[in-house]
Motif scaffolding. Sequence first.
Motif, PDB file in Angstrom:
ATOM      1  N   PHE A 140      27.887  -5.680  11.244  1.00  0.00           N
ATOM      2  CA  PHE A 140      26.591  -5.969  10.652  1.00  0.00           C
ATOM      3  C   PHE A 140      25.895  -4.675  10.276  1.00  0.00           C
ATOM      4  O   PHE A 140      26.138  -3.622  10.862  1.00  0.00           O
ATOM      5  CB  PHE A 140      25.722  -6.760  11.634  1.00  0.00           C
ATOM      6  CG  PHE A 140      26.312  -8.088  11.987  1.00  0.00           C
ATOM      7  CD1 PHE A 140      26.526  -9.047  11.010  1.00  0.00           C
ATOM      8  CD2 PHE A 140      26.670  -8.386  13.282  1.00  0.00           C
ATOM      9  CE1 PHE A 140      27.085 -10.281  11.319  1.00  0.00           C
ATOM     10  CE2 PHE A 140      27.223  -9.611  13.601  1.00  0.00           C
ATOM     11  CZ  PHE A 140      27.434 -10.556  12.627  1.00  0.00           C
ATOM     12  N   GLY A 141      25.020  -4.770   9.294  1.00  0.00           N
ATOM     13  CA  GLY A 141      24.228  -3.621   8.904  1.00  0.00           C
ATOM     14  C   GLY A 141      23.168  -3.323   9.954  1.00  0.00           C
ATOM     15  O   GLY A 141      22.811  -4.172  10.766  1.00  0.00           O
ATOM     16  N   ARG A 142      22.663  -2.109   9.914  1.00  0.00           N
ATOM     17  CA  ARG A 142      21.573  -1.701  10.788  1.00  0.00           C
ATOM     18  C   ARG A 142      20.305  -1.597   9.946  1.00  0.00           C
ATOM     19  O   ARG A 142      20.358  -1.202   8.775  1.00  0.00           O
ATOM     20  CB  ARG A 142      21.884  -0.362  11.452  1.00  0.00           C
ATOM     21  CG  ARG A 142      23.127  -0.413  12.353  1.00  0.00           C
ATOM     22  CD  ARG A 142      23.360   0.899  13.104  1.00  0.00           C
ATOM     23  NE  ARG A 142      23.217   2.101  12.300  1.00  0.00           N
ATOM     24  CZ  ARG A 142      24.203   2.694  11.628  1.00  0.00           C
ATOM     25  NH1 ARG A 142      25.420   2.200  11.671  1.00  0.00           N
ATOM     26  NH2 ARG A 142      23.970   3.788  10.916  1.00  0.00           N
ATOM     27  N   PRO A 143      19.162  -1.939  10.507  1.00  0.00           N
ATOM     28  CA  PRO A 143      17.923  -1.871   9.738  1.00  0.00           C
ATOM     29  C   PRO A 143      17.701  -0.500   9.092  1.00  0.00           C
ATOM     30  O   PRO A 143      17.225  -0.421   7.957  1.00  0.00           O
ATOM     31  CB  PRO A 143      16.836  -2.181  10.769  1.00  0.00           C
ATOM     32  CG  PRO A 143      17.524  -3.024  11.786  1.00  0.00           C
ATOM     33  CD  PRO A 143      18.934  -2.488  11.855  1.00  0.00           C
ATOM     34  N   GLU A 144      18.075   0.561   9.775  1.00  0.00           N
ATOM     35  CA  GLU A 144      17.866   1.897   9.206  1.00  0.00           C
ATOM     36  C   GLU A 144      18.756   2.151   7.990  1.00  0.00           C
ATOM     37  O   GLU A 144      18.426   2.985   7.137  1.00  0.00           O
ATOM     38  CB  GLU A 144      18.042   2.994  10.262  1.00  0.00           C
ATOM     39  CG  GLU A 144      19.371   3.009  10.954  1.00  0.00           C
ATOM     40  CD  GLU A 144      19.422   2.179  12.243  1.00  0.00           C
ATOM     41  OE1 GLU A 144      20.348   2.426  13.036  1.00  0.00           O
ATOM     42  OE2 GLU A 144      18.566   1.296  12.451  1.00  0.00           O
ATOM     43  N   GLU A 145      19.864   1.431   7.875  1.00  0.00           N
ATOM     44  CA  GLU A 145      20.707   1.563   6.677  1.00  0.00           C
ATOM     45  C   GLU A 145      20.028   0.924   5.468  1.00  0.00           C
ATOM     46  O   GLU A 145      20.068   1.466   4.358  1.00  0.00           O
ATOM     47  CB  GLU A 145      22.081   0.937   6.925  1.00  0.00           C
ATOM     48  CG  GLU A 145      22.893   1.721   7.936  1.00  0.00           C
ATOM     49  CD  GLU A 145      24.165   1.022   8.368  1.00  0.00           C
ATOM     50  OE1 GLU A 145      25.195   1.717   8.490  1.00  0.00           O
ATOM     51  OE2 GLU A 145      24.145  -0.214   8.596  1.00  0.00           O
ATOM     52  N   VAL A 146      19.398  -0.209   5.678  1.00  0.00           N
ATOM     53  CA  VAL A 146      18.653  -0.863   4.603  1.00  0.00           C
ATOM     54  C   VAL A 146      17.440  -0.008   4.237  1.00  0.00           C
ATOM     55  O   VAL A 146      17.161   0.235   3.063  1.00  0.00           O
ATOM     56  CB  VAL A 146      18.228  -2.294   5.008  1.00  0.00           C
ATOM     57  CG1 VAL A 146      17.373  -2.940   3.919  1.00  0.00           C
ATOM     58  CG2 VAL A 146      19.459  -3.148   5.320  1.00  0.00           C
ATOM     59  N   ALA A 147      16.750   0.494   5.259  1.00  0.00           N
ATOM     60  CA  ALA A 147      15.582   1.356   5.020  1.00  0.00           C
ATOM     61  C   ALA A 147      15.985   2.620   4.266  1.00  0.00           C
ATOM     62  O   ALA A 147      15.246   3.092   3.387  1.00  0.00           O
ATOM     63  CB  ALA A 147      14.909   1.718   6.342  1.00  0.00           C
ATOM     64  N   GLY A 148      17.158   3.175   4.566  1.00  0.00           N
ATOM     65  CA  GLY A 148      17.633   4.372   3.877  1.00  0.00           C
ATOM     66  C   GLY A 148      17.850   4.123   2.391  1.00  0.00           C
ATOM     67  O   GLY A 148      17.555   4.989   1.554  1.00  0.00           O
ATOM     68  N   ALA A 149      18.357   2.942   2.058  1.00  0.00           N
ATOM     69  CA  ALA A 149      18.553   2.596   0.648  1.00  0.00           C
ATOM     70  C   ALA A 149      17.203   2.501  -0.066  1.00  0.00           C
ATOM     71  O   ALA A 149      17.044   2.992  -1.186  1.00  0.00           O
ATOM     72  CB  ALA A 149      19.317   1.279   0.523  1.00  0.00           C
ATOM     73  N   ILE A 150      16.230   1.889   0.585  1.00  0.00           N
ATOM     74  CA  ILE A 150      14.892   1.767  -0.006  1.00  0.00           C
ATOM     75  C   ILE A 150      14.261   3.152  -0.141  1.00  0.00           C
ATOM     76  O   ILE A 150      13.671   3.483  -1.171  1.00  0.00           O
ATOM     77  CB  ILE A 150      14.012   0.824   0.836  1.00  0.00           C
ATOM     78  CG1 ILE A 150      14.573  -0.595   0.766  1.00  0.00           C
ATOM     79  CG2 ILE A 150      12.561   0.870   0.366  1.00  0.00           C
ATOM     80  CD1 ILE A 150      13.960  -1.560   1.748  1.00  0.00           C
ATOM     81  N   GLU A 151      14.419   3.966   0.893  1.00  0.00           N
ATOM     82  CA  GLU A 151      13.876   5.328   0.844  1.00  0.00           C
ATOM     83  C   GLU A 151      14.464   6.110  -0.340  1.00  0.00           C
ATOM     84  O   GLU A 151      13.751   6.819  -1.053  1.00  0.00           O
ATOM     85  CB  GLU A 151      14.166   6.051   2.152  1.00  0.00           C
ATOM     86  CG  GLU A 151      13.565   7.419   2.233  1.00  0.00           C
ATOM     87  CD  GLU A 151      13.800   8.085   3.586  1.00  0.00           C
ATOM     88  OE1 GLU A 151      13.093   9.063   3.870  1.00  0.00           O
ATOM     89  OE2 GLU A 151      14.692   7.652   4.341  1.00  0.00           O
ATOM     90  N   PHE A 152      15.766   5.962  -0.550  1.00  0.00           N
ATOM     91  CA  PHE A 152      16.392   6.633  -1.690  1.00  0.00           C
ATOM     92  C   PHE A 152      15.794   6.160  -3.007  1.00  0.00           C
ATOM     93  O   PHE A 152      15.445   6.963  -3.868  1.00  0.00           O
ATOM     94  CB  PHE A 152      17.910   6.407  -1.698  1.00  0.00           C
ATOM     95  CG  PHE A 152      18.545   6.817  -2.999  1.00  0.00           C
ATOM     96  CD1 PHE A 152      18.633   8.152  -3.362  1.00  0.00           C
ATOM     97  CD2 PHE A 152      19.014   5.862  -3.881  1.00  0.00           C
ATOM     98  CE1 PHE A 152      19.184   8.536  -4.583  1.00  0.00           C
ATOM     99  CE2 PHE A 152      19.574   6.228  -5.109  1.00  0.00           C
ATOM    100  CZ  PHE A 152      19.659   7.569  -5.448  1.00  0.00           C
ATOM    101  N   LEU A 153      15.648   4.849  -3.172  1.00  0.00           N
ATOM    102  CA  LEU A 153      15.112   4.322  -4.424  1.00  0.00           C
ATOM    103  C   LEU A 153      13.663   4.748  -4.667  1.00  0.00           C
ATOM    104  O   LEU A 153      13.211   4.791  -5.808  1.00  0.00           O
ATOM    105  CB  LEU A 153      15.239   2.801  -4.478  1.00  0.00           C
ATOM    106  CG  LEU A 153      16.668   2.285  -4.635  1.00  0.00           C
ATOM    107  CD1 LEU A 153      16.705   0.768  -4.508  1.00  0.00           C
ATOM    108  CD2 LEU A 153      17.278   2.735  -5.951  1.00  0.00           C
TER     109      LEU A 153
END
Length: 141
Positions: free
Chosen positions: A102-115
């Motif tokens: 499963f993904g980790r919340p910080e991985e999703v947050a990292g994608a948003i941070e990049f965008l």
Amino acid sequence: ERCLDCSMASGRVMPRLAASVRYPDRSPCAENSAGSSPAKLRRSKGGACQLHPGWALELAAGGITVNAVSPGPTETALFRANNPVGSESEARYLFGVPMGRFGRPEEVAGAIEFLLSDDAGFITGQTLHVDGGASIGKSSL
């Protein structure tokens, strides 16, 4: 109908934003693509998926980027409350994720941070799938 209203309401707000805005959104496009969501919920998801590219085209000339993040199953307290370790539902989710976790919340947050960063300033109209490969399917190997 209320879900559809909520998904569409931001369409009236987006064109008023300033020209230096980055607008990453959590996209429902890959969620429950073959699931049993009620019809109204599925329609609202489809509407939201169509809004991102349209906004991107309309707002690009003003320097506004519009992208979406589409997370796969993510290890959160709510996810675990509904899919306990070792449960059938956990196994079903994992079966659909080629990376086998499963993904980790910080991985999703990292994608948003990049965008939201200047490094993503030339990216618009895209959906970034943060899903361990679930959106592309399982390997036959």
